[in-house]
Design an enzyme around this catalytic site. Sequence first.
Site, PDB file in Angstrom:
ATOM      1  N   GLU A  18       0.851  -1.197   0.000  1.00 57.10           N
ATOM      2  CA  GLU A  18       0.000   0.000   0.000  1.00 57.10           C
ATOM      3  C   GLU A  18       0.880   1.238   0.000  1.00 57.10           C
ATOM      4  O   GLU A  18       2.023   1.206   0.462  1.00 57.10           O
ATOM      5  CB  GLU A  18      -0.930  -0.013   1.212  1.00 57.10           C
ATOM      6  N   PHE A  19       0.302   2.338  -0.530  1.00 56.38           N
ATOM      7  CA  PHE A  19       1.029   3.605  -0.596  1.00 56.38           C
ATOM      8  C   PHE A  19       0.144   4.734  -0.076  1.00 56.38           C
ATOM      9  O   PHE A  19      -0.059   5.752  -0.735  1.00 56.38           O
ATOM     10  CB  PHE A  19       1.474   3.886  -2.032  1.00 56.38           C
ATOM     11  N   LEU A  67      10.417  18.603   0.226  1.00 54.02           N
ATOM     12  CA  LEU A  67      11.522  19.498   0.571  1.00 54.02           C
ATOM     13  C   LEU A  67      11.019  20.627   1.468  1.00 54.02           C
ATOM     14  O   LEU A  67      11.396  21.782   1.299  1.00 54.02           O
ATOM     15  CB  LEU A  67      12.160  20.079  -0.695  1.00 54.02           C
ATOM     16  N   CYS A  70       4.476   5.213  10.149  1.00 49.74           N
ATOM     17  CA  CYS A  70       5.082   4.567   8.978  1.00 49.74           C
ATOM     18  C   CYS A  70       6.554   4.906   8.803  1.00 49.74           C
ATOM     19  O   CYS A  70       7.412   4.046   8.982  1.00 49.74           O
ATOM     20  CB  CYS A  70       4.298   4.939   7.721  1.00 49.74           C
TER      21      CYS A  70
END
Length: 436
Positions: A147-148, A253, A263
């Site tokens: 999963e992302f 950034l 996570c």
Amino acid sequence: MTVISVIGCGYLGAVHAAAMASIGHDVIGVDVDAERIAALAQYRPPFFEPGLPELLSAGQESGRLAFTTDIGAARAASVHFVCVGTPQARNGLGADMAFVDAAVDSLLPQLDTGDLVVGKSTVPVGTAERLAPAIRERGAELAWNPEFLREGHAVEDTLRPSRFVYGVPAGKAGQRAAAKLDEVYADGLEAGISRLTADYATAELVKTAANSFLATKISFINAMAELCEASGADVTVLAEALGMDERIGRAFLNAGLGFGGGCLPKDIRAFMARADELGADQAVGFLREVDAINLRRRERTVDLARQELDGSVAGRRIAVLGASFKPNSDDVRDSPALDVARMLAREGAQVRVADPQALDNARRVAPELDYATTAAEALTGADLVLLLTEWAEYRDLDPQDAGAAVARRVVVDGRNALDPHRWRSAGWTYRALGRP
């Protein structure tokens, strides 16, 4: 459409179950936690995630989604997603695999010939190869489908992921597994979402490698923030210039307090631990410095607080805006904001924390702190204000209104989320990580 079981209905599993039902599959969510199942059955996820309550309601009212504590209900499904957690082990940096192993063990008796078990949990490389034989003995097959998800965007990321990655065995077994997953994700594939098929090990590495890269990018810009503070440069302008380079890109950034949550921190530590077990620890040794830079940002924020309070925070009233590790979430796991608040309290500060969603979780983790239900309540009488989670309502605060509530107009912007000119024009002393 496919009949699906989802084993584990925490953050990942509840979102996945509701999303799969929303695209027309029949879904059975299974979890051993009876309170969690009861809450989900009442359309109340036990965590904050925008859009999820509506999906839970629509899925259950349509009859396509159901939740139960009975693992036997999974027998009706032909595709079984394993979505349990893999927290950091208590006795080391590695992942605790107890929940994954227990989920697979409980699922084995429910499998029929031709079923597909799909791992979605983030696991150490080698896990699928270890679990696959027992699943094959039942006539089923195993795939790994990482999963992302981004907390606060999990529904969108499940329905419209950046890519589908399938880890499958070689040969016809792998082809059959990939075909079953194609049926599950048919809507996304038809919409043009990219699909990549790989071996087990590569699929397992995709998530941890991606998180490690993102963590490295965040820590890189925070290392540059340290140099900017030493030289008088502005890290936000530096980030804009770097982001104009298409080889680098602007995403991730954003210098500031650094990353946290359930996570990135535990995944890079588990990555290091597994690399060490494989004898490849030198290859990811740089992640130790990534982790160290990230933690230094918290200490530096406390340093700025001391500087603005004449060297000591003891006895001073400090308003902390934000407790969750990021906006649009109530997750306080490894939260930089809550960590800083606790560090200040240990030095004797009178800390009052506000957050739109995470106060209940924060109280459980840090009962020693004082909490405010609104930003205005937290600001009242404060000698110093720290913006530590960039919720929209905090970014949009009116500096004149905020100034009327505090004892001293001093703000430390731990997320570089405020407009320095606007706040300074309103009479505030403005400090931020990596900016003059």
